[in-house]
Design a protein around this motif. Structure first.
Motif, short mmCIF file in Angstrom:
data_model
loop_
_atom_site.label_atom_id
_atom_site.label_comp_id
_atom_site.label_asym_id
_atom_site.label_seq_id
_atom_site.Cartn_x
_atom_site.Cartn_y
_atom_site.Cartn_z
N TYR A 107 48.32 84.06 86.49
CA TYR A 107 47.54 85.20 86.71
C TYR A 107 46.42 85.29 86.16
N SER A 108 45.25 85.92 86.86
CA SER A 108 44.03 86.06 86.10
C SER A 108 44.01 87.05 85.41
N THR A 109 43.12 87.06 84.17
CA THR A 109 42.89 88.14 83.22
C THR A 109 41.99 89.11 83.93
N THR A 161 49.19 80.33 82.01
CA THR A 161 49.10 81.64 82.74
C THR A 161 49.00 81.39 84.26
#
Length: 64
Positions: A7-9, A5
């Motif tokens: 992008y940060s969650t 991933t």
């Protein structure tokens, strides 16, 4: 192979406390003073002092 991933969650939001705040014991000057300090700290956003007062009030209640 799977891609990682990129992008940060969103952050996980946890409750501050699962227990209700302790209430001062009627007629106890120590509990009353802790409640005053806690309310003053809450007004200025000093959450560490609010938490400390809650801990002291819970422990103080054992002496009643």
């Amino acid at each position: 192979m799977s891609e990682s991933t990129r992008y940060s969650t969103p952050p996980l939001e946890l409750p501050v406390s699962l227990e209700p705040e302790p209430s001062p014991i009627a007629g106890c000057a120590g509990c009353a003073e802790l409640a005053v300090v806690r309310n003053r700290a809450r007004r200025v956003g000093d959450w560490t002092t609010v938490s400390d007062c809650n801990v002291f009030m819970r422990r103080h209640g054992e002496g009643h």
